[in-house]
Design an enzyme around this catalytic site. Structure first.
Site, PDB file in Angstrom:
ATOM      1  N   PHE A 112       0.865   2.603  -7.154  1.00  0.00           N
ATOM      2  CA  PHE A 112       1.788   2.331  -5.968  1.00  0.00           C
ATOM      3  C   PHE A 112       1.806   0.617  -6.181  1.00  0.00           C
ATOM      4  CE2 PHE A 112      -1.610   1.784  -3.203  1.00  0.00           C
ATOM      5  CZ  PHE A 112      -1.197   1.105  -2.159  1.00  0.00           C
ATOM      6  N   LYS A 113       0.900   0.519  -6.681  1.00  0.00           N
ATOM      7  CA  LYS A 113       0.811  -1.637  -6.145  1.00  0.00           C
ATOM      8  C   LYS A 113       1.441  -1.957  -7.729  1.00  0.00           C
ATOM      9  CE  LYS A 113      -4.095  -0.668  -4.561  1.00  0.00           C
ATOM     10  NZ  LYS A 113      -5.160  -0.577  -4.158  1.00  0.00           N
ATOM     11  N   ASP A 114       1.912  -1.403  -8.045  1.00  0.00           N
ATOM     12  CA  ASP A 114       3.399  -1.740  -9.026  1.00  0.00           C
ATOM     13  C   ASP A 114       4.193  -2.447  -8.254  1.00  0.00           C
ATOM     14  OD1 ASP A 114       1.310  -1.160 -12.096  1.00  0.00           O
ATOM     15  OD2 ASP A 114       2.100   0.492 -11.915  1.00  0.00           O
TER      16      ASP A 114
END
Length: 486
Positions: A112-114
């Protein structure tokens, strides 16, 4: 829109200032001086937007058009999401018994950090090109932040990134996603310590104001406001996907279940709630349960040690974003926040004031999951849906299964039983493909995408940081040497 430190000892800055600072000069974290408020008509209008359009609308509330023209902001966000594998950027899977899983992991590194870091990388590049400036990025990672941060800035001439990973605490895939990036501006350090220990040298370098200023130090951990800002969109999109109808007044409530480590995603949820989004937030954690204990008992205190769990990216004892939540719930009381965080910094133990604890427990609910709970949730989801969960997503699914089975009725108030008519959305922070060992322990068979399989045959590069070595001094020397070579 200006940003102030949670500790009140730094002057207000604009978005550019907050973006390039990471920690505020007084050791606090930047937050918007004013949280925008949205009415029901705006929410109904936004409910028809795609995820990427929601990100654009939300970012425009926190980044003034004078700083970044709206058309430019839109272009930067489109560019940020251009490498995502799913046409919708994120995707909601509707599974059996009301288990809604919002897949936030369709970016390059399957995490999700993308989402937030791809946007943050574009914002950085915009300002750096405009001002012909160079920055040095310091990142401590518990698993996914490092690779996402690297992908967001790799190959950029006006940025050097230094990433510290906790050797043995990441999965092999997570580590390879960092160590296989062979670029001149990427510097990876494999530290023989846990996630909290690798944060210490980074904090020390930021605390050296002259050094930080000389080398333009900044952070891409979720101390950086830009990441929190983009993550607010997760909660709006989850709400709009799961709300039954927005034709009623008041608007219906949706429960958002958030796997929580450093606290960035749950902080974004608290801000969304403050903006007027009718969501009920649940912070779900693994055996490293400081946030759970804080919500339940006001006990913001370290355990004896960090426990290694299947949900390794959440193996964190010092969730720094709790400072933002406490500031928000205290009515922006920077004096109180500073006092509490300085007390915690010294003693690593803090009992929240009664009034603040009450506000926290009204804002957040919480639940913790053991490794056994995680494995059972992974197994059940596969058996019922043929759907593989990563162990972090399984922490959220564990909470969901407790509710649907009515198990909370037989437990202490560590989990909350709500009306089953309330829709629920579980945020899924990573693809199961990144966690082969956890899948195997749950008796499941990993299915690996070709991009991940290819990592094992690639060249790797990293620098070890041994126990007993002065990590701060080593990093300092590397930063100085890298600057001299430019």
């Amino acid at each position: 829109m200006e940003y102030v430190s949670t500790r009140g000892g730094a002057g207000a800055v604009d978005f550019e200032g907050a973006l390039f600072s990471g920690y505020a000069p007084d050791g606090g974290l930047f937050m918007p001086q004013r949280i925008p408020s949205l009415d029901g008509d705006t929410l109904r209008r936004w409910s028809r937007l795609s995820y990427r359009e929601l990100v654009k609308e939300l970012c425009s509330l926190f980044i003034t058009a004078e700083l970044v023209p709206r058309s430019t902001l839109n272009d930067l966000i489109d560019r940020a999401f251009s490498r995502f594998r799913h046409k919708d950027v994120v995707h909601l899977s509707r599974l059996k018994d009301g288990l809604n899983v919002l897949e936030l992991w369709h970016g390059v590194t399957y995490a999700f950090k993308d989402l937030s870091l791809s946007c943050t990388g574009q914002f950085l590049q915009y300002f750096l090109e405009k001002k012909q400036k160079h920055v040095t990025i310091l990142v401590g990672t518990s698993g996914d932040t490092g690779s996402s941060a690297i992908e967001s800035v790799r190959g950029q001439k006006n940025m050097d990134i230094f990433v510290l990973l906790p050797k043995g605490f990441c999965t092999q895939i997570q580590e390879l996603q960092m160590t296989t990036v062979i670029e001149e501006n990427v510097h990876v350090f494999a530290a023989h310590g846990n996630s909290d220990e690798i944060d210490e040298p980074i904090k020390e370098l930021f605390a050296d104001v002259d050094f930080a200023r000389k080398y333009n130090l900044m952070s891409l951990n979720s101390v950086n406001w830009s990441r929190i800002m983009v993550q607010i969109a997760h909660h709006f999109y989850a709400y709009f996907q799961c709300a039954p109808s927005l034709d009623t007044t008041p608007l219906p409530v949706v429960e958002i279940v958030v796997p929580t480590g450093g606290g960035g995603n749950i902080t974004a949820g608290c801000i969304a709630q403050k903006m007027g989004l009718p969501i009920r937030l649940v912070a779900v954690v693994n055996s490293n349960d400081i946030i759970h204990r804080t919500v339940q008992h006001g006990d913001f205190s370290l355990s004896e040690s960090v426990k290694a769990t299947l949900a390794s990216a959440m193996d964190i004892q010092e969730p720094y974003n709790m400072e933002r939540i406490l500031w928000l719930l205290s009515g922006s009381d920077s004096h109180l926040t500073k006092t509490l965080m300085e007390r915690f910094s010294v003693s690593k133990s803090l009992k929240l004031p009664e009034d603040l604890h009450r506000k926290l427990s009204e804002t957040l609910h919480s639940c913790s999951a053991s490794d056994e709970d995680i494995m059972r949730a992974m197994q059940r989801c596969w058996e019922e849906n043929c759907y593989p969960l990563c162990p972090h997503s399984a922490v959220a699914a564990h909470y969901h299964y407790l509710q649907t089975d009515g198990a909370c009725l037989r437990q202490k108030p560590s989990c909350f039983s709500f009306l089953f008519s309330t829709p629920r959305c579980c945020l899924a922070p990573a693809s199961a493909a990144k966690f082969q060992d956890a899948l195997l322990r749950a008796g499941l068979v990993p299915q690996l995408p070709p991009e991940i399989t290819a990592l094992t045959a690639m060249e790797t590069r990293s620098t070890p940081l041994e126990q007993g070595q002065d990590w701060t001094q080593t990093l300092r020397e590397w930063i100085e040497a890298t600057a001299q070579r430019r």
